[in-house]
Scaffold this motif. Structure first.
Motif, PDB file in Angstrom:
ATOM      1  N   LEU A 159      30.973  61.814 -27.459  1.00  0.00           N
ATOM      2  CA  LEU A 159      30.338  60.524 -27.767  1.00  0.00           C
ATOM      3  C   LEU A 159      29.124  60.696 -28.665  1.00  0.00           C
ATOM      4  O   LEU A 159      28.790  59.804 -29.446  1.00  0.00           O
ATOM      5  CB  LEU A 159      29.941  59.801 -26.483  1.00  0.00           C
ATOM      6  N   ASP A 160      28.476  61.864 -28.557  1.00  0.00           N
ATOM      7  CA  ASP A 160      27.310  62.150 -29.395  1.00  0.00           C
ATOM      8  C   ASP A 160      27.689  62.688 -30.770  1.00  0.00           C
ATOM      9  O   ASP A 160      26.825  63.032 -31.568  1.00  0.00           O
ATOM     10  CB  ASP A 160      26.383  63.151 -28.699  1.00  0.00           C
ATOM     11  N   GLY A 161      28.998  62.780 -31.043  1.00  0.00           N
ATOM     12  CA  GLY A 161      29.428  63.165 -32.384  1.00  0.00           C
ATOM     13  C   GLY A 161      29.984  64.561 -32.522  1.00  0.00           C
ATOM     14  O   GLY A 161      30.207  65.022 -33.646  1.00  0.00           O
ATOM     15  N   ARG A 162      30.200  65.266 -31.427  1.00  0.00           N
ATOM     16  CA  ARG A 162      30.799  66.593 -31.551  1.00  0.00           C
ATOM     17  C   ARG A 162      32.155  66.468 -32.219  1.00  0.00           C
ATOM     18  O   ARG A 162      32.970  65.619 -31.857  1.00  0.00           O
ATOM     19  CB  ARG A 162      30.965  67.231 -30.163  1.00  0.00           C
ATOM     20  N   PRO A 163      32.436  67.321 -33.202  1.00  0.00           N
ATOM     21  CA  PRO A 163      33.720  67.218 -33.906  1.00  0.00           C
ATOM     22  C   PRO A 163      34.890  67.669 -33.024  1.00  0.00           C
ATOM     23  O   PRO A 163      34.747  68.510 -32.148  1.00  0.00           O
ATOM     24  CB  PRO A 163      33.555  68.150 -35.109  1.00  0.00           C
ATOM     25  N   LEU A 164      36.046  67.085 -33.297  1.00  0.00           N
ATOM     26  CA  LEU A 164      37.278  67.447 -32.591  1.00  0.00           C
ATOM     27  C   LEU A 164      37.956  68.610 -33.314  1.00  0.00           C
ATOM     28  O   LEU A 164      38.925  68.426 -34.037  1.00  0.00           O
ATOM     29  CB  LEU A 164      38.230  66.255 -32.538  1.00  0.00           C
ATOM     30  N   ASP A 165      37.428  69.818 -33.102  1.00  0.00           N
ATOM     31  CA  ASP A 165      38.051  70.978 -33.723  1.00  0.00           C
ATOM     32  C   ASP A 165      39.246  71.436 -32.884  1.00  0.00           C
ATOM     33  O   ASP A 165      39.552  70.855 -31.848  1.00  0.00           O
ATOM     34  CB  ASP A 165      37.032  72.103 -33.921  1.00  0.00           C
TER      35      ASP A 165
END
Length: 115
Positions: A85-91
């Motif tokens: 939700l805080d913007g961590r990328p979906l790697d």
């Protein structure tokens, strides 16, 4: 932990009683629906009790590989959700962890669905 019978067996017996015997005796459609739901919930809980010993460790390992720090599976899941939700990328690693997490939940809720 109690001795035999295991919780999964007890829940299965309740589900069978509700679905195989009680449901046939009910004329009220609304009550019949509630009994079907109760039987389904008992079957889900029985599968969860059976599979929890294998699924939770796999989910925990997958989450621990992408989330820093100690914690239960639920705590790691919540931490990853907050990070996303805080913007961590979906790697690729995060997607693999999410697949393991959701896959375990699907195996409990709908066995055979992923086959």
């Amino acid at each position: 932990m109690q001795d035999l019978p295991p919780a999964a067996d007890l829940l299965g017996a309740i589900a069978a009683l509700l679905g195989d015997r009680v449901l046939d005796e009910i004329d009220d459609p609304a009550l019949a629906h509630e009994v079907r739901v109760a039987a389904s919930l008992c079957r889900i809980l029985a599968r969860e009790a059976d599979l929890d010993e294998t699924i939770d460790p796999a989910q925990h390992r997958a989450l621990a590989s992408v989330v820093d720090g100690p914690g239960t599976t639920a705590e790691l899941e919540a931490r990853l959700a907050a990070e996303l939700l805080d913007g961590r990328p979906l790697d690729a690693e995060v997607l693999d962890a999410l697949r393991a997490l959701v896959g375990g939940k699907v195996d409990v809720a709908r066995p055979g669905y992923r086959a």
